[in-house]
Design a protein around this motif. Structure first.
Motif, PDB file in Angstrom:
ATOM      1  N   ILE A 271       0.792  -1.202  -0.003  1.00 25.61           N
ATOM      2  CA  ILE A 271       0.148   0.005   0.076  1.00 25.61           C
ATOM      3  C   ILE A 271       0.901   1.289  -0.014  1.00 25.61           C
ATOM      4  CG2 ILE A 271      -1.640   1.376   1.228  1.00 25.61           C
ATOM      5  CD1 ILE A 271      -2.831  -1.351   2.320  1.00 25.61           C
ATOM      6  N   SER A 272       1.949   1.154   0.700  1.00 29.17           N
ATOM      7  CA  SER A 272       2.712   2.523   0.687  1.00 29.17           C
ATOM      8  C   SER A 272       3.760   2.587  -0.443  1.00 29.17           C
ATOM      9  CB  SER A 272       3.876   2.247   2.001  1.00 29.17           C
ATOM     10  OG  SER A 272       4.881   1.289   1.551  1.00 29.17           O
TER      11      SER A 272
ATOM     12  N   ASN B   4       1.846   2.159  -3.222  1.00 28.49           N
ATOM     13  CA  ASN B   4       0.810   2.570  -4.156  1.00 28.49           C
ATOM     14  C   ASN B   4       0.596   1.403  -5.271  1.00 28.49           C
ATOM     15  OD1 ASN B   4      -1.105   4.496  -4.700  1.00 28.49           O
ATOM     16  ND2 ASN B   4       0.064   5.243  -6.488  1.00 28.49           N
ATOM     17  N   TYR B   5       0.827   0.073  -4.841  1.00 30.51           N
ATOM     18  CA  TYR B   5       0.558  -1.309  -5.696  1.00 30.51           C
ATOM     19  C   TYR B   5      -0.630  -1.339  -5.361  1.00 30.51           C
ATOM     20  CZ  TYR B   5       5.623  -2.285  -6.157  1.00 30.51           C
ATOM     21  OH  TYR B   5       6.786  -2.256  -6.487  1.00 30.51           O
ATOM     22  N   PHE B   6      -1.353  -0.919  -4.168  1.00 34.33           N
ATOM     23  CA  PHE B   6      -2.600  -0.981  -3.622  1.00 34.33           C
ATOM     24  C   PHE B   6      -3.277   0.272  -3.251  1.00 34.33           C
ATOM     25  CE2 PHE B   6      -1.604  -5.565  -2.589  1.00 34.33           C
ATOM     26  CZ  PHE B   6      -2.212  -6.224  -3.696  1.00 34.33           C
ATOM     27  N   LYS B   7      -4.644   0.412  -3.629  1.00 36.69           N
ATOM     28  CA  LYS B   7      -5.320   1.386  -2.989  1.00 36.69           C
ATOM     29  C   LYS B   7      -6.337   1.016  -2.338  1.00 36.69           C
ATOM     30  CE  LYS B   7      -4.661   4.914  -7.141  1.00 36.69           C
ATOM     31  NZ  LYS B   7      -3.939   5.951  -6.282  1.00 36.69           N
ATOM     32  N   GLN B   8      -6.884   1.697  -1.548  1.00 40.50           N
ATOM     33  CA  GLN B   8      -8.169   1.284  -0.519  1.00 40.50           C
ATOM     34  C   GLN B   8      -9.383   1.762  -0.832  1.00 40.50           C
ATOM     35  OE1 GLN B   8      -6.296   0.306   3.708  1.00 40.50           O
ATOM     36  NE2 GLN B   8      -5.265   2.314   2.978  1.00 40.50           N
ATOM     37  N   LYS B   9     -10.235   0.968  -0.552  1.00 42.06           N
ATOM     38  CA  LYS B   9     -11.754   1.527  -0.846  1.00 42.06           C
ATOM     39  C   LYS B   9     -12.138   2.660   0.083  1.00 42.06           C
ATOM     40  CE  LYS B   9     -13.503  -2.979  -2.622  1.00 42.06           C
ATOM     41  NZ  LYS B   9     -14.273  -4.162  -2.271  1.00 42.06           N
ATOM     42  N   ILE B  10     -12.825   3.567  -0.390  1.00 40.03           N
ATOM     43  CA  ILE B  10     -13.101   4.775   0.472  1.00 40.03           C
ATOM     44  C   ILE B  10     -14.532   4.628   0.935  1.00 40.03           C
ATOM     45  CG2 ILE B  10     -13.288   7.201   0.450  1.00 40.03           C
ATOM     46  CD1 ILE B  10     -11.043   7.342  -1.628  1.00 40.03           C
ATOM     47  N   LYS B  11     -14.695   4.767   2.188  1.00 39.82           N
ATOM     48  CA  LYS B  11     -16.155   4.606   2.880  1.00 39.82           C
ATOM     49  C   LYS B  11     -16.758   6.028   3.269  1.00 39.82           C
ATOM     50  CE  LYS B  11     -18.793   2.234   6.330  1.00 39.82           C
ATOM     51  NZ  LYS B  11     -18.633   1.219   7.392  1.00 39.82           N
ATOM     52  N   GLU B  12     -17.835   6.287   2.800  1.00 40.01           N
ATOM     53  CA  GLU B  12     -18.366   7.490   3.044  1.00 40.01           C
ATOM     54  C   GLU B  12     -18.438   7.772   4.454  1.00 40.01           C
ATOM     55  OE1 GLU B  12     -19.931  11.204   2.230  1.00 40.01           O
ATOM     56  OE2 GLU B  12     -19.327   9.721   0.552  1.00 40.01           O
ATOM     57  N   GLY B  13     -17.605   9.137   4.764  1.00 33.69           N
ATOM     58  CA  GLY B  13     -17.902   9.479   6.078  1.00 33.69           C
ATOM     59  C   GLY B  13     -16.748   8.930   6.873  1.00 33.69           C
ATOM     60  N   GLU B  14     -15.615   8.025   6.393  1.00 30.76           N
ATOM     61  CA  GLU B  14     -14.814   7.779   7.295  1.00 30.76           C
ATOM     62  C   GLU B  14     -13.610   9.061   7.265  1.00 30.76           C
ATOM     63  OE1 GLU B  14     -13.075   3.939   6.340  1.00 30.76           O
ATOM     64  OE2 GLU B  14     -14.658   2.894   7.687  1.00 30.76           O
ATOM     65  N   ILE B  15     -12.899   8.966   8.104  1.00 28.19           N
ATOM     66  CA  ILE B  15     -11.457   9.752   8.368  1.00 28.19           C
ATOM     67  C   ILE B  15     -10.153   9.243   8.512  1.00 28.19           C
ATOM     68  CG2 ILE B  15     -10.677  11.786   9.754  1.00 28.19           C
ATOM     69  CD1 ILE B  15     -13.512  12.880  10.109  1.00 28.19           C
ATOM     70  N   GLY B  16      -9.312   9.442   7.471  1.00 30.43           N
ATOM     71  CA  GLY B  16      -7.915   8.824   7.846  1.00 30.43           C
ATOM     72  C   GLY B  16      -7.052   9.524   8.801  1.00 30.43           C
ATOM     73  N   SER B  17      -7.258  10.706   8.824  1.00 26.66           N
ATOM     74  CA  SER B  17      -6.336  11.512   9.674  1.00 26.66           C
ATOM     75  C   SER B  17      -7.110  12.704  10.052  1.00 26.66           C
ATOM     76  CB  SER B  17      -4.917  11.930   8.852  1.00 26.66           C
ATOM     77  OG  SER B  17      -4.526  13.053   9.966  1.00 26.66           O
ATOM     78  N   SER B  18      -7.055  13.025  11.307  1.00 26.32           N
ATOM     79  CA  SER B  18      -7.790  14.267  12.081  1.00 26.32           C
ATOM     80  C   SER B  18      -7.032  15.441  11.602  1.00 26.32           C
ATOM     81  CB  SER B  18      -7.614  14.161  13.705  1.00 26.32           C
ATOM     82  OG  SER B  18      -6.359  14.317  13.974  1.00 26.32           O
ATOM     83  N   ALA B  19      -5.886  15.504  10.997  1.00 22.28           N
ATOM     84  CA  ALA B  19      -5.346  16.571  10.300  1.00 22.28           C
ATOM     85  C   ALA B  19      -5.150  16.700   8.802  1.00 22.28           C
ATOM     86  CB  ALA B  19      -4.034  16.989  11.229  1.00 22.28           C
ATOM     87  N   MET B  20      -4.824  15.505   8.519  1.00 15.30           N
ATOM     88  CA  MET B  20      -4.470  15.388   6.789  1.00 15.30           C
ATOM     89  C   MET B  20      -5.834  14.945   6.088  1.00 15.30           C
ATOM     90  SD  MET B  20      -0.609  14.234   7.290  1.00 15.30           S
ATOM     91  CE  MET B  20      -1.030  13.235   8.808  1.00 15.30           C
ATOM     92  N   PRO B  21      -6.450  15.836   5.560  1.00 14.98           N
ATOM     93  CA  PRO B  21      -7.947  15.142   4.850  1.00 14.98           C
ATOM     94  C   PRO B  21      -7.616  14.074   3.632  1.00 14.98           C
ATOM     95  CG  PRO B  21      -8.029  17.642   5.082  1.00 14.98           C
ATOM     96  CD  PRO B  21      -6.312  17.273   5.562  1.00 14.98           C
ATOM     97  N   HIS B  22      -6.387  14.179   3.084  1.00 16.14           N
ATOM     98  CA  HIS B  22      -6.320  13.130   1.991  1.00 16.14           C
ATOM     99  C   HIS B  22      -5.874  11.735   2.351  1.00 16.14           C
ATOM    100  CE1 HIS B  22      -2.098  13.816   3.336  1.00 16.14           C
ATOM    101  NE2 HIS B  22      -1.691  12.822   2.636  1.00 16.14           N
ATOM    102  N   LYS B  23      -5.890  11.523   3.721  1.00 15.67           N
ATOM    103  CA  LYS B  23      -5.180  10.343   3.968  1.00 15.67           C
ATOM    104  C   LYS B  23      -6.314   9.022   4.264  1.00 15.67           C
ATOM    105  CE  LYS B  23      -1.557   9.687   6.332  1.00 15.67           C
ATOM    106  NZ  LYS B  23      -0.512   9.414   7.594  1.00 15.67           N
ATOM    107  N   VAL B  24      -5.924   8.064   3.570  1.00 21.45           N
ATOM    108  CA  VAL B  24      -6.794   6.764   3.599  1.00 21.45           C
ATOM    109  C   VAL B  24      -5.681   5.658   4.222  1.00 21.45           C
ATOM    110  CG1 VAL B  24      -8.094   4.883   2.834  1.00 21.45           C
ATOM    111  CG2 VAL B  24      -8.037   7.328   1.697  1.00 21.45           C
ATOM    112  N   ASN B  25      -5.624   5.447   5.626  1.00 21.98           N
ATOM    113  CA  ASN B  25      -4.474   4.897   6.137  1.00 21.98           C
ATOM    114  C   ASN B  25      -4.742   3.307   6.306  1.00 21.98           C
ATOM    115  OD1 ASN B  25      -3.008   7.026   6.766  1.00 21.98           O
ATOM    116  ND2 ASN B  25      -4.133   7.285   8.939  1.00 21.98           N
ATOM    117  N   PRO B  26      -3.714   2.158   6.229  1.00 21.05           N
ATOM    118  CA  PRO B  26      -3.813   0.896   6.329  1.00 21.05           C
ATOM    119  C   PRO B  26      -4.268   0.572   7.469  1.00 21.05           C
ATOM    120  CG  PRO B  26      -1.634   1.444   5.984  1.00 21.05           C
ATOM    121  CD  PRO B  26      -2.266   2.752   6.192  1.00 21.05           C
ATOM    122  N   ILE B  27      -5.284   0.976   8.402  1.00 17.95           N
ATOM    123  CA  ILE B  27      -5.255   0.786   9.854  1.00 17.95           C
ATOM    124  C   ILE B  27      -5.808  -0.815  10.233  1.00 17.95           C
ATOM    125  CG2 ILE B  27      -5.856   3.178  10.208  1.00 17.95           C
ATOM    126  CD1 ILE B  27      -8.741   2.383  10.292  1.00 17.95           C
ATOM    127  N   ASP B  28      -6.407  -1.396   9.107  1.00 21.34           N
ATOM    128  CA  ASP B  28      -6.822  -2.652   9.417  1.00 21.34           C
ATOM    129  C   ASP B  28      -5.605  -3.564   9.559  1.00 21.34           C
ATOM    130  OD1 ASP B  28      -9.777  -2.411   9.414  1.00 21.34           O
ATOM    131  OD2 ASP B  28      -9.264  -1.995   7.261  1.00 21.34           O
TER     132      ASP B  28
END
Length: 448
Positions: free
Chosen positions: A278-279, A281-305
């Motif tokens: 993921i780092s 960029n071989y994989f992107k991650q599905k974006i779920k409406e309303g989810e937030i990746g970072s409280s400061a950086m709006p662009h982030k979709v983190n591999p939290i799972d």
């Protein structure tokens, strides 16, 4: 006590309750009490089958009612036993008294002293707990890990023909197939799952110090070893350890802990690899409406799972390692340290299930970014050097490794044109040159 998920100290019973709640059927206090009752009742029934003096008149028609004591076991029954334990300060004795009261209600007073006959509490604990572990493995853990293996095999099939730049020591290496890399983890997990399934659920059943002292003194003509082997192995579906102290030696359970730890290590390895892909960029991650990746950086979709899974598998492994090291050690014929430790058996099981669930959740989110894989391959033509020098070796070309080393180990970018010019300058046949020109980072992927 009105315990809510928000008031729970452990995240197993709080944040992750939905994932781990099934384990309460095997590892909660109420479950342990129920399985103790189960063992006591089935033991009494097995004694009745022996037609021992004192049990000759037992009516076998009462067996369904006897078994209903554990099949219909309720939380209020568990609370009744806990209330008795406050007086006895002994958990297994409280179970015995509970069953005796049930015998009274069934007009079986004449037989109730055969409840817990000749036994010590560890004959009950060291069968009830392995029985609960067996159920937890069969009904909860094995299905979860099998689902993960199936998921990996599905992804491996879907991406079987996707070339990908490999990395050894963090550096670009001979290309591979994305699907094959998932097969690596599916195969590793399948092998370790099979190993785990082959470990017996060992149990102790033999009286106060494992010698059937009380049984033998009361009924010396009975083959108590044969009886107990049948009871533990056939009735309970466990495997009776033949020579023990007061407690089970836990060597087989230690082996189960080690096996589950190995499975968790493979899951951690998988999680870290996917995290790295993921780092890159071989994989992107599905974006779920309303989810937030970072409280400061709006662009982030983190591999939290995958991060969540890694952390939970690590916690589980720390406990499995402790169990495997501690439980097989007991002073002389018994000390009590195993008792308090065994009350925590469900904790690493729960963290393992949470790790599996989080990994599954992460795998369901990843989206292949084939453009990124292809760009990485295109930017790393140097990886075909291995292929070229190997063909040249076949052709007995002098010092091919050194020739490719001089070409590729420079700070100058190696691209398709660099490789083509190198091939043109080789003193080899046009047929071999044509063969070498077919080799690209996209085609040099081996067998799988």
């Amino acid at each position: 006590m009105n315990l809510t998920t928000l008031r729970a100290i452990s995240p197993i019973d709080g944040r992750y309750r939905k994932i781990s709640e099934q384990l309460a059927d095997y590892f909660s206090e109420a479950a342990l009490i129920k399985y103790r009752v189960y063992v006591e009742i089935e033991y009494f029934i097995s004694l009745a089958d022996l037609k021992l003096p004192g049990l000759e008149g037992f009516d076998s028609n009462l067996l369904p009612k006897l078994r209903s004591i554990y099949t219909d076991f309720s939380e209020s029954d568990a609370e009744e036993i806990k209330a008795t334990e406050k007086i006895t300060n002994h958990d297994v004795k409280a179970v015995e008294y509970f069953i005796k009261s049930k015998f009274d209600s069934l007009s079986l007073q004449n037989y109730k002293e055969f409840i817990h006959f000749g036994l010590t509490s560890q004959d009950i604990n060291n069968t009830a707990i392995p029985y609960s572990i067996k159920l937890a493995l069969n009904e909860s853990y094995y299905p979860a890990i099998t689902t993960l293996i199936e998921k990996l095999n599905t992804l491996a099939t879907n991406w079987a023909n996707i070339p990908m730049l490999a990395h050894t020591h963090g550096q670009p290496a001979s290309p591979t197939k994305l699907g094959k890399e998932f097969l690596v983890f599916a195969e590793r997990l399948a092998i370790q799952l099979k190993n785990l399934q082959q470990i017996s659920n060992s149990a102790k059943f033999g009286g106060a110090t494992g010698n059937f002292n009380a049984h033998h003194i009361a009924y010396p003509k009975i083959d108590w070893v044969k009886f107990s082997n049948h009871f533990v192995n056939e009735v309970l579906g466990l495997e009776r350890a033949q020579h023990t102290t007061q407690i089970e030696h836990y060597d087989q359970f230690a082996a189960q802990c080690d096996a589950m730890k190995r499975i968790n290590n493979i899951i951690i390895d998988l999680d870290r690899d996917i995290w790295t892909y993921i780092s890159k960029n071989y994989f992107k991650q599905k974006i779920k409406e309303g989810e937030i990746g970072s409280s400061a950086m709006p662009h982030k979709v983190n591999p939290i799972d995958f991060e969540n899974a890694e952390g939970n598998a690590g916690i589980a492994n720390a406990l499995f390692e402790f169990f495997a090291a501690k439980l097989p050690i007991s002073r002389l014929q018994r000390d009590l340290t195993d008792s308090t430790v065994l009350r925590n058996v469900g904790v690493p099981f729960a963290h393992s299930l949470i790790a599996i669930s989080a990994t599954m959740r992460g795998l369901d989110k990843i989206i292949l970014n084939e453009d990124a894989l292809n760009a990485d391959l295109e930017n790393n033509w140097a990886v075909v050097a291995e292929a070229i020098q190997t063909v040249l070796r076949r052709e007995k070309f002098p010092n091919p490794y050194e020739a490719l080393k001089d070409l590729t180990r420079t700070n100058t970018k190696i691209d398709a044109k660099s490789i083509s010019n190198f091939i043109d300058g080789l003193a080899i046949s046009e047929t071999v040159k044509a063969e070498l020109r077919t080799i690209t980072p996209f085609t040099y992927t081996g067998i799988f």
